[in-house]
Design a protein around this motif. Structure first.
Motif, PDB file in Angstrom:
ATOM      1  N   ARG A 152       0.820  -1.198   0.000  1.00  0.00           N
ATOM      2  CA  ARG A 152       0.000   0.000   0.000  1.00  0.00           C
ATOM      3  C   ARG A 152       0.864   1.263   0.000  1.00  0.00           C
ATOM      4  O   ARG A 152       2.047   1.232   0.334  1.00  0.00           O
ATOM      5  N   ALA A 153       0.227   2.382  -0.338  1.00  0.00           N
ATOM      6  CA  ALA A 153       0.921   3.671  -0.372  1.00  0.00           C
ATOM      7  C   ALA A 153       0.841   4.395   0.967  1.00  0.00           C
ATOM      8  O   ALA A 153       1.211   5.565   1.044  1.00  0.00           O
ATOM      9  N   TRP A 154       0.373   3.748   1.993  1.00  0.00           N
ATOM     10  CA  TRP A 154       0.352   4.316   3.335  1.00  0.00           C
ATOM     11  C   TRP A 154       0.327   3.171   4.332  1.00  0.00           C
ATOM     12  O   TRP A 154       0.169   2.007   3.970  1.00  0.00           O
ATOM     13  N   ASP A 155       0.511   3.527   5.610  1.00  0.00           N
ATOM     14  CA  ASP A 155       0.421   2.505   6.645  1.00  0.00           C
ATOM     15  C   ASP A 155      -0.232   3.091   7.889  1.00  0.00           C
ATOM     16  O   ASP A 155      -0.735   4.227   7.872  1.00  0.00           O
ATOM     17  N   ALA A 156      -0.226   2.332   8.985  1.00  0.00           N
ATOM     18  CA  ALA A 156      -0.904   2.750  10.206  1.00  0.00           C
ATOM     19  C   ALA A 156      -0.308   4.020  10.794  1.00  0.00           C
ATOM     20  O   ALA A 156      -1.012   4.794  11.454  1.00  0.00           O
ATOM     21  N   ALA A 157       0.981   4.273  10.561  1.00  0.00           N
ATOM     22  CA  ALA A 157       1.607   5.486  11.081  1.00  0.00           C
ATOM     23  C   ALA A 157       1.038   6.728  10.405  1.00  0.00           C
ATOM     24  O   ALA A 157       0.805   7.754  11.055  1.00  0.00           O
ATOM     25  N   ASP A 158       0.805   6.652   9.101  1.00  0.00           N
ATOM     26  CA  ASP A 158       0.186   7.769   8.393  1.00  0.00           C
ATOM     27  C   ASP A 158      -1.238   8.003   8.908  1.00  0.00           C
ATOM     28  O   ASP A 158      -1.655   9.140   9.160  1.00  0.00           O
ATOM     29  N   GLU A 159      -2.000   6.921   9.067  1.00  0.00           N
ATOM     30  CA  GLU A 159      -3.382   7.035   9.550  1.00  0.00           C
ATOM     31  C   GLU A 159      -3.423   7.636  10.954  1.00  0.00           C
ATOM     32  O   GLU A 159      -4.271   8.489  11.254  1.00  0.00           O
ATOM     33  N   TYR A 160      -2.519   7.210  11.817  1.00  0.00           N
ATOM     34  CA  TYR A 160      -2.477   7.688  13.195  1.00  0.00           C
ATOM     35  C   TYR A 160      -2.230   9.198  13.227  1.00  0.00           C
ATOM     36  O   TYR A 160      -2.906   9.946  13.949  1.00  0.00           O
ATOM     37  N   LEU A 161      -1.276   9.668  12.439  1.00  0.00           N
ATOM     38  CA  LEU A 161      -0.964  11.097  12.396  1.00  0.00           C
ATOM     39  C   LEU A 161      -2.153  11.906  11.884  1.00  0.00           C
ATOM     40  O   LEU A 161      -2.504  12.953  12.456  1.00  0.00           O
ATOM     41  N   LEU A 162      -2.815  11.438  10.852  1.00  0.00           N
ATOM     42  CA  LEU A 162      -3.957  12.169  10.296  1.00  0.00           C
ATOM     43  C   LEU A 162      -5.109  12.236  11.302  1.00  0.00           C
ATOM     44  O   LEU A 162      -5.782  13.273  11.413  1.00  0.00           O
ATOM     45  N   ARG A 163      -5.329  11.147  12.036  1.00  0.00           N
ATOM     46  CA  ARG A 163      -6.372  11.184  13.077  1.00  0.00           C
ATOM     47  C   ARG A 163      -6.015  12.183  14.174  1.00  0.00           C
ATOM     48  O   ARG A 163      -6.870  12.913  14.677  1.00  0.00           O
ATOM     49  N   GLN A 164      -4.742  12.227  14.548  1.00  0.00           N
ATOM     50  CA  GLN A 164      -4.289  13.143  15.588  1.00  0.00           C
ATOM     51  C   GLN A 164      -4.513  14.597  15.176  1.00  0.00           C
ATOM     52  O   GLN A 164      -4.945  15.428  15.972  1.00  0.00           O
ATOM     53  N   LEU A 165      -4.224  14.911  13.937  1.00  0.00           N
ATOM     54  CA  LEU A 165      -4.369  16.288  13.463  1.00  0.00           C
ATOM     55  C   LEU A 165      -5.827  16.748  13.512  1.00  0.00           C
ATOM     56  O   LEU A 165      -6.113  17.920  13.764  1.00  0.00           O
ATOM     57  N   LYS A 166      -6.738  15.817  13.247  1.00  0.00           N
ATOM     58  CA  LYS A 166      -8.154  16.185  13.233  1.00  0.00           C
ATOM     59  C   LYS A 166      -8.740  16.270  14.633  1.00  0.00           C
ATOM     60  O   LYS A 166      -9.814  16.846  14.841  1.00  0.00           O
ATOM     61  N   GLY A 167      -8.033  15.729  15.607  1.00  0.00           N
ATOM     62  CA  GLY A 167      -8.512  15.804  16.976  1.00  0.00           C
ATOM     63  C   GLY A 167      -9.065  14.484  17.462  1.00  0.00           C
ATOM     64  O   GLY A 167      -9.626  13.694  16.689  1.00  0.00           O
ATOM     65  N   THR A 168      -8.906  14.226  18.766  1.00  0.00           N
ATOM     66  CA  THR A 168      -9.393  13.012  19.386  1.00  0.00           C
ATOM     67  C   THR A 168     -10.232  13.401  20.602  1.00  0.00           C
ATOM     68  O   THR A 168     -10.466  14.571  20.869  1.00  0.00           O
ATOM     69  N   ASP A 169     -10.657  12.401  21.349  1.00  0.00           N
ATOM     70  CA  ASP A 169     -11.502  12.672  22.516  1.00  0.00           C
ATOM     71  C   ASP A 169     -10.800  13.547  23.546  1.00  0.00           C
ATOM     72  O   ASP A 169     -11.442  14.335  24.249  1.00  0.00           O
ATOM     73  N   ASP A 170      -9.479  13.423  23.660  1.00  0.00           N
ATOM     74  CA  ASP A 170      -8.754  14.177  24.677  1.00  0.00           C
ATOM     75  C   ASP A 170      -7.832  15.244  24.083  1.00  0.00           C
ATOM     76  O   ASP A 170      -6.955  15.766  24.757  1.00  0.00           O
ATOM     77  N   ALA A 171      -7.984  15.570  22.806  1.00  0.00           N
ATOM     78  CA  ALA A 171      -7.123  16.575  22.179  1.00  0.00           C
ATOM     79  C   ALA A 171      -7.898  17.338  21.118  1.00  0.00           C
ATOM     80  O   ALA A 171      -8.745  16.769  20.423  1.00  0.00           O
ATOM     81  N   GLU A 172      -7.621  18.629  21.024  1.00  0.00           N
ATOM     82  CA  GLU A 172      -8.259  19.464  20.016  1.00  0.00           C
ATOM     83  C   GLU A 172      -7.622  19.221  18.655  1.00  0.00           C
ATOM     84  O   GLU A 172      -6.493  18.729  18.554  1.00  0.00           O
ATOM     85  N   SER A 173      -8.330  19.596  17.615  1.00  0.00           N
ATOM     86  CA  SER A 173      -7.756  19.497  16.271  1.00  0.00           C
ATOM     87  C   SER A 173      -6.627  20.507  16.129  1.00  0.00           C
ATOM     88  O   SER A 173      -6.599  21.542  16.802  1.00  0.00           O
ATOM     89  N   THR A 174      -5.687  20.208  15.256  1.00  0.00           N
ATOM     90  CA  THR A 174      -4.527  21.069  15.037  1.00  0.00           C
ATOM     91  C   THR A 174      -4.876  22.191  14.082  1.00  0.00           C
ATOM     92  O   THR A 174      -5.508  21.962  13.043  1.00  0.00           O
ATOM     93  N   ASP A 175      -4.456  23.403  14.425  1.00  0.00           N
ATOM     94  CA  ASP A 175      -4.649  24.550  13.547  1.00  0.00           C
ATOM     95  C   ASP A 175      -3.686  24.422  12.370  1.00  0.00           C
ATOM     96  O   ASP A 175      -2.467  24.495  12.537  1.00  0.00           O
ATOM     97  N   LEU A 176      -4.235  24.217  11.190  1.00  0.00           N
ATOM     98  CA  LEU A 176      -3.422  24.026   9.977  1.00  0.00           C
ATOM     99  C   LEU A 176      -3.475  25.243   9.058  1.00  0.00           C
ATOM    100  O   LEU A 176      -3.198  25.139   7.866  1.00  0.00           O
ATOM    101  N   SER A 177      -3.794  26.404   9.624  1.00  0.00           N
ATOM    102  CA  SER A 177      -3.932  27.607   8.800  1.00  0.00           C
ATOM    103  C   SER A 177      -2.597  28.249   8.453  1.00  0.00           C
ATOM    104  O   SER A 177      -2.523  29.076   7.541  1.00  0.00           O
ATOM    105  N   GLY A 178      -1.540  27.913   9.179  1.00  0.00           N
ATOM    106  CA  GLY A 178      -0.226  28.491   8.899  1.00  0.00           C
ATOM    107  C   GLY A 178       0.550  27.661   7.881  1.00  0.00           C
ATOM    108  O   GLY A 178      -0.028  26.909   7.081  1.00  0.00           O
ATOM    109  N   THR A 179       1.870  27.771   7.931  1.00  0.00           N
ATOM    110  CA  THR A 179       2.733  27.021   7.018  1.00  0.00           C
ATOM    111  C   THR A 179       2.902  25.598   7.524  1.00  0.00           C
ATOM    112  O   THR A 179       3.470  25.364   8.600  1.00  0.00           O
ATOM    113  N   VAL A 180       2.379  24.649   6.756  1.00  0.00           N
ATOM    114  CA  VAL A 180       2.443  23.230   7.116  1.00  0.00           C
ATOM    115  C   VAL A 180       3.544  22.572   6.286  1.00  0.00           C
ATOM    116  O   VAL A 180       3.543  22.662   5.057  1.00  0.00           O
TER     117      VAL A 180
END
Length: 385
Positions: free
Chosen positions: A25-53
């Protein structure tokens, strides 16, 4: 091709170049984990991606494609990774201008607000990139790394801490882990220790005692690997205006040795690693007369070389794609060599004995002979009929 489902939508993704026999595959669980983290979880807010990413080391463009709506900058050492990103953007109807693609040899951005790092296999490459990116990181920069648990070690975390600031890791999910780093502006900024230069041993022919340059991330950057060392003792003795290709050139010692042994030859150095080609050019320029003919190409194997234009291809093919063992690269390199060689042209290959390259070469060229062997390595010669 497979579909990655994220909070930003679903994306059809594939590695590059696509191979119907390759099931990776072109991705793995590490990529999925990071993307979920950026969008926010039950104990964390979503990441502000409005600046330089900035996305570093995105292997096949899964992260960059998913975050294309935030106009990220991708930094990679892999030409194939860049091409995979371009292809994945296109197949998902995303304008290529939505992202900026840079190599590790390019100047980093002046300011980074969100830094996402896919931990590379090479600790040296991580070290060099953290050194280069640290000046653009500020106190409020969000820094998140990701990798599989077998890719993240104590030494990995120490590099983050030494170059950016205090670091901690997440719990493991599907054998993947995240790295969270809090930038510390008080840390002293030091230059990268790379590139590394060293003198070659006395048993490698024309290159004995000469200096080789190694940028971070190339294969066996801190010493001459034993396979290449064995190959250098067995290179063909040729004379005249040959066109030679050092395919998968690494630091360029094989092509440089050929140029020194045959000053009339023109040598083309090709690798998919930007750092490898930069290393090869530095090694060649330091050791070969300035009037000698050479070309340095970052690319997808021999795809940029015209049919029937080459006399000799020298190749030490990789048999890993990140941590997966695969002969995909070798098969494409051998097929490309047959296409670009003139009738009577030769492909010389060094590899571990257990890889069975002789079977593939006989099937492709109709011939293959063993030039040299020891208990670990074999040098093979195939002739284009």
């Amino acid at each position: 091709m497979n579909r990655l489902t994220t909070s930003w939508g679903g994306f059809e993704l594939a590695r590059f170049p696509e191979d119907p026999r390759d099931t990776l595959r072109a991705w793995d669980a590490a990529d999925e984990y990071l993307l979920r983290q950026l969008k926010g979880t039950d104990d964390a807010e979503s990441t502000d991606l409005s600046g330089t990413v900035v996305v570093v080391g995105d292997r096949w463009g899964a992260l960059t494609t998913s975050l294309a709506g935030h106009r990220p900058i991708q930094i990679t050492d892999s030409f194939l990774g860049q091409e995979a990103t371009r292809a994945n953007l296109a197949r998902n109807g995303i304008d290529a201008d939505a992202v900026r693609l840079q190599s590790v040899r390019d100047m980093p951005p002046e300011r980074i607000d969100v830094l996402l790092i896919r931990v590379p296999k090479s600790l040296a490459l991580l070290e060099d990139q953290l050194h280069r990116l640290a000046p653009a990181v500020h106190a409020d920069t969000v820094v998140v790394g990701t990798g599989m648990v077998n890719e993240i070690h104590t030494s990995t975390l120490k590099l983050f801490e030494r170059n950016l600031g205090p670091t901690r890791t997440s719990l493991a999910v599907k054998k993947a882990r995240l790295i969270f780093c809090t930038p510390d502006a008080r840390l002293a900024r030091t230059p990268s220790p790379w590139p590394l230069r060293y003198a070659l041993p006395d048993d490698v022919g024309a290159l004995a005692g000469r200096t080789v340059t190694n940028h971070a991330g190339i294969f066996c950057a801190e010493r001459l690997d034993i396979g290449t060392r064995f190959f250098l003792r067995s290179l063909p003795e040729r004379h005249g205006p040959d066109r030679v290709v050092d395919l998968g050139c690494g630091n360029g010692v094989v092509g440089t040795a050929t140029a020194l042994a045959n000053p009339e030859a023109s040598v083309t150095f090709i690798d998919e690693s930007f750092s490898a080609v930069a290393s090869a050019e530095a090694t060649y320029r330091e050791n070969v007369a300035s009037e000698a003919k050479a070309e340095f190409l970052v690319g997808d194997g021999l795809s940029g070389v015209a049919d029937g234009t080459v006399d000799l291809v020298l190749n030490n093919p990789p048999f890993h794609s990140h941590r997966a063992t695969t002969d995909t690269a070798a098969r494409r390199m051998f097929g490309g060599a047959r296409r670009v060689l003139r009738p009577g042209g030769e492909l010389w290959v060094v590899g571990n004995r257990h890889l069975g390259y002789h079977v593939k070469l006989r099937r492709l060229f109709g011939n293959c002979e063993v030039v040299a062997s020891d208990p670990k390595f074999v040098v093979l010669r195939a002739v284009r009929k």
